[in-house]
Design a protein around this motif. Structure first.
Motif, PDB file in Angstrom:
ATOM      1  N   LEU A 184       0.826  -1.204   0.000  1.00 50.52           N
ATOM      2  CA  LEU A 184       0.000   0.000   0.000  1.00 50.52           C
ATOM      3  C   LEU A 184       0.865   1.260   0.000  1.00 50.52           C
ATOM      4  N   LYS A 185       1.945   1.230   0.739  1.00 52.09           N
ATOM      5  CA  LYS A 185       2.863   2.376   0.743  1.00 52.09           C
ATOM      6  C   LYS A 185       3.463   2.580  -0.652  1.00 52.09           C
ATOM      7  N   ALA A 186       3.850   1.470  -1.293  1.00 52.68           N
ATOM      8  CA  ALA A 186       4.417   1.567  -2.637  1.00 52.68           C
ATOM      9  C   ALA A 186       3.401   2.136  -3.627  1.00 52.68           C
ATOM     10  N   LEU A 187       2.149   1.719  -3.503  1.00 50.99           N
ATOM     11  CA  LEU A 187       1.095   2.250  -4.374  1.00 50.99           C
ATOM     12  C   LEU A 187       0.961   3.757  -4.198  1.00 50.99           C
ATOM     13  N   LYS A 188       0.945   4.191  -2.953  1.00 51.83           N
ATOM     14  CA  LYS A 188       0.797   5.619  -2.679  1.00 51.83           C
ATOM     15  C   LYS A 188       2.020   6.417  -3.111  1.00 51.83           C
ATOM     16  N   ASP A 189       3.157   5.710  -3.262  1.00 57.29           N
ATOM     17  CA  ASP A 189       4.369   6.360  -3.774  1.00 57.29           C
ATOM     18  C   ASP A 189       4.416   6.343  -5.304  1.00 57.29           C
ATOM     19  N   GLY A 190       3.333   5.827  -5.918  1.00 53.17           N
ATOM     20  CA  GLY A 190       3.249   5.837  -7.374  1.00 53.17           C
ATOM     21  C   GLY A 190       3.788   4.608  -8.067  1.00 53.17           C
ATOM     22  N   GLU A 191       3.981   3.510  -7.328  1.00 51.15           N
ATOM     23  CA  GLU A 191       4.511   2.287  -7.919  1.00 51.15           C
ATOM     24  C   GLU A 191       3.384   1.405  -8.468  1.00 51.15           C
ATOM     25  N   ILE A 192       3.750   0.511  -9.395  1.00 46.53           N
ATOM     26  CA  ILE A 192       2.830  -0.533  -9.861  1.00 46.53           C
ATOM     27  C   ILE A 192       3.135  -1.798  -9.067  1.00 46.53           C
ATOM     28  N   ILE A 193       2.110  -2.352  -8.441  1.00 49.71           N
ATOM     29  CA  ILE A 193       2.254  -3.575  -7.651  1.00 49.71           C
ATOM     30  C   ILE A 193       1.683  -4.744  -8.444  1.00 49.71           C
ATOM     31  N   GLY A 194       2.465  -5.808  -8.579  1.00 48.10           N
ATOM     32  CA  GLY A 194       2.019  -7.003  -9.283  1.00 48.10           C
ATOM     33  C   GLY A 194       1.503  -8.049  -8.314  1.00 48.10           C
ATOM     34  N   VAL A 195       0.335  -8.597  -8.608  1.00 47.16           N
ATOM     35  CA  VAL A 195      -0.314  -9.567  -7.719  1.00 47.16           C
ATOM     36  C   VAL A 195      -0.754 -10.788  -8.512  1.00 47.16           C
ATOM     37  N   PHE A 196      -0.488 -11.967  -7.976  1.00 49.24           N
ATOM     38  CA  PHE A 196      -1.043 -13.206  -8.522  1.00 49.24           C
ATOM     39  C   PHE A 196      -2.187 -13.600  -7.593  1.00 49.24           C
ATOM     40  N   ALA A 197      -3.386 -13.182  -7.967  1.00 54.09           N
ATOM     41  CA  ALA A 197      -4.531 -13.292  -7.059  1.00 54.09           C
ATOM     42  C   ALA A 197      -4.942 -14.730  -6.780  1.00 54.09           C
ATOM     43  N   GLU A 198      -4.508 -15.674  -7.641  1.00 55.62           N
ATOM     44  CA  GLU A 198      -4.821 -17.080  -7.392  1.00 55.62           C
ATOM     45  C   GLU A 198      -3.939 -17.654  -6.281  1.00 55.62           C
ATOM     46  N   ALA A 199      -2.904 -16.897  -5.903  1.00 57.00           N
ATOM     47  CA  ALA A 199      -1.954 -17.262  -4.828  1.00 57.00           C
ATOM     48  C   ALA A 199      -0.951 -18.327  -5.273  1.00 57.00           C
ATOM     49  N   THR A 200      -1.419 -19.398  -5.891  1.00 58.63           N
ATOM     50  CA  THR A 200      -0.514 -20.446  -6.344  1.00 58.63           C
ATOM     51  C   THR A 200      -0.781 -20.750  -7.823  1.00 58.63           C
ATOM     52  N   ILE A 201       0.174 -21.438  -8.439  1.00 60.87           N
ATOM     53  CA  ILE A 201       0.052 -21.788  -9.859  1.00 60.87           C
ATOM     54  C   ILE A 201      -1.178 -22.661 -10.080  1.00 60.87           C
ATOM     55  N   SER A 202      -1.893 -22.380 -11.147  1.00 62.28           N
ATOM     56  CA  SER A 202      -3.070 -23.177 -11.515  1.00 62.28           C
ATOM     57  C   SER A 202      -2.617 -24.421 -12.275  1.00 62.28           C
ATOM     58  N   ARG A 203      -2.834 -25.576 -11.694  1.00 61.72           N
ATOM     59  CA  ARG A 203      -2.453 -26.826 -12.357  1.00 61.72           C
ATOM     60  C   ARG A 203      -3.323 -27.103 -13.581  1.00 61.72           C
ATOM     61  N   SER A 204      -4.551 -26.582 -13.573  1.00 65.45           N
ATOM     62  CA  SER A 204      -5.469 -26.792 -14.696  1.00 65.45           C
ATOM     63  C   SER A 204      -5.203 -25.801 -15.818  1.00 65.45           C
ATOM     64  N   PHE A 205      -4.439 -24.746 -15.503  1.00 64.41           N
ATOM     65  CA  PHE A 205      -4.149 -23.635 -16.411  1.00 64.41           C
ATOM     66  C   PHE A 205      -5.375 -22.771 -16.694  1.00 64.41           C
ATOM     67  N   GLU A 206      -6.478 -23.056 -16.001  1.00 66.85           N
ATOM     68  CA  GLU A 206      -7.626 -22.153 -16.007  1.00 66.85           C
ATOM     69  C   GLU A 206      -7.537 -21.287 -14.759  1.00 66.85           C
ATOM     70  N   VAL A 207      -8.214 -20.143 -14.769  1.00 68.79           N
ATOM     71  CA  VAL A 207      -8.104 -19.217 -13.651  1.00 68.79           C
ATOM     72  C   VAL A 207      -8.860 -19.768 -12.445  1.00 68.79           C
ATOM     73  N   LYS A 208      -8.143 -19.927 -11.342  1.00 59.75           N
ATOM     74  CA  LYS A 208      -8.747 -20.439 -10.112  1.00 59.75           C
ATOM     75  C   LYS A 208      -9.551 -19.340  -9.417  1.00 59.75           C
ATOM     76  N   ASP A 209     -10.232 -19.729  -8.349  1.00 56.74           N
ATOM     77  CA  ASP A 209     -10.929 -18.736  -7.528  1.00 56.74           C
ATOM     78  C   ASP A 209      -9.915 -17.739  -6.973  1.00 56.74           C
ATOM     79  N   ILE A 210     -10.320 -16.500  -6.857  1.00 57.62           N
ATOM     80  CA  ILE A 210      -9.442 -15.475  -6.310  1.00 57.62           C
ATOM     81  C   ILE A 210     -10.138 -14.780  -5.146  1.00 57.62           C
ATOM     82  N   LYS A 211      -9.338 -14.210  -4.260  1.00 61.36           N
ATOM     83  CA  LYS A 211      -9.878 -13.490  -3.129  1.00 61.36           C
ATOM     84  C   LYS A 211      -9.893 -11.989  -3.407  1.00 61.36           C
TER      85      LYS A 211
END
Length: 273
Positions: A103-130
């Motif tokens: 959040l501090k980095a965002l407010k400093d103008g940075e781009i934050i990268g997130v993998f919302a699935e948390a772990t690699i999808s074994r099915s290669f389809e998009v898993k549930d995300i939080k």
């Protein structure tokens, strides 16, 4: 912020991709903000996704700070590189500090990268995300940018041997339309919309991919396209078993440590007596 490490890493990666004749289809890079903070949310199909997701921001002249599990930072080779590129370690048992840093980095103008699935999808389809990525974008008052990557799973993914020097692998990177969630929105519904956009981009990348698997190599193709990757249900069961095994190993380590401490304490008492 000093950028001694990140630019050389990008140049090295691009040179390696060129040597391996990795071809790219990259679309939507104009949707990456050229200034100010943003949350870049990617699907997760390989251990190399942060490299390719970061390349999506390269045309805009931006560097992405990825949130990655703490264990990577503990690695004696990857750790110094991750810290040098100012990525953000995530301790899943104490996530508040990593959220605060992001959040501090965002407010400093940075781009934050997130993998919302948390772990690699074994099915290669998009898993549930939080809803964490949505809440972060709202708290930082920044846009949420969905992105999908396809192809790197052929180089290195969960449950498969690394093929980092494999040549002629096409990689697709698609950037979707930014979302602008705001305080007061239903975060669960916004998260559902984010999931839908990621899934739509992923299906587009998969259906329009320029290669089909060779005989015996269809493991990297999702089941719905006729590949032998696990279905989402099968993948979820594999993830569940892995999680249980990880928890059992952690409990065993903690029990062993507790036993060692107890023995040491008893030994000390005996020596004192």
């Amino acid at each position: 912020m000093s950028e001694i490490v990140y630019p050389p890493v990008i140049k090295t990666a691009l040179a390696l991709f060129k040597a391996l004749n990795i071809t790219f289809r990259v679309e939507g890079t104009e949707r990456i903000p050229r200034t100010g903070g943003a949350v870049l949310v990617s699907n997760h199909v390989s251990y190399l996704d942060f490299i390719f997701a970061g390349l999506a921001a390269h045309p805009a002249g931006r560097l992405v700070r990825f949130m990655a599990k703490k264990e990577i930072f503990d690695n004696r080779v990857a750790g110094p590189l991750m810290r040098g590129m100012h990525h953000i370690p995530v301790d899943r048992e104490a996530g508040a500090s990593s959220y605060k840093a992001a959040l501090k980095a965002l407010k400093d103008g940075e781009i934050i990268g997130v993998f919302a699935e948390a772990t690699i999808s074994r099915s290669f389809e998009v898993k549930d995300i939080k809803s964490g990525a949505v809440r972060m974008a709202v708290a930082g008052k920044v846009p949420l940018v969905p992105i999908t990557i396809w192809g790197p799973q052929r180089l290195w993914t969960k449950g498969r041997k690394r093929r980092l020097l494999q040549r002629n692998v096409p990689v697709t990177i698609l950037v979707g339309e930014p979302m602008y969630p705001k305080r007061g929105d239903d975060y669960d519904k916004v998260t559902e919309e984010l999931h839908a956009r990621l899934a739509e981009l992923a299906e587009k990348a998969q259906r329009e991919y320029p290669e089909i698997p060779k005989p015996g190599e269809d493991w990297w193709q999702p089941a719905y396209l006729g590949g032998s990757a696990p279905t989402p249900a099968e993948a979820a069961e594999l993830d569940r078993r892995e999680s249980e095994e990880r928890a059992a190993r952690r409990a065993a380590r903690e029990a062993a440590a507790e036993g060692a401490n107890k023995d040491a304490a008893e030994g000390k008492d005996a020596a004192a007596g």
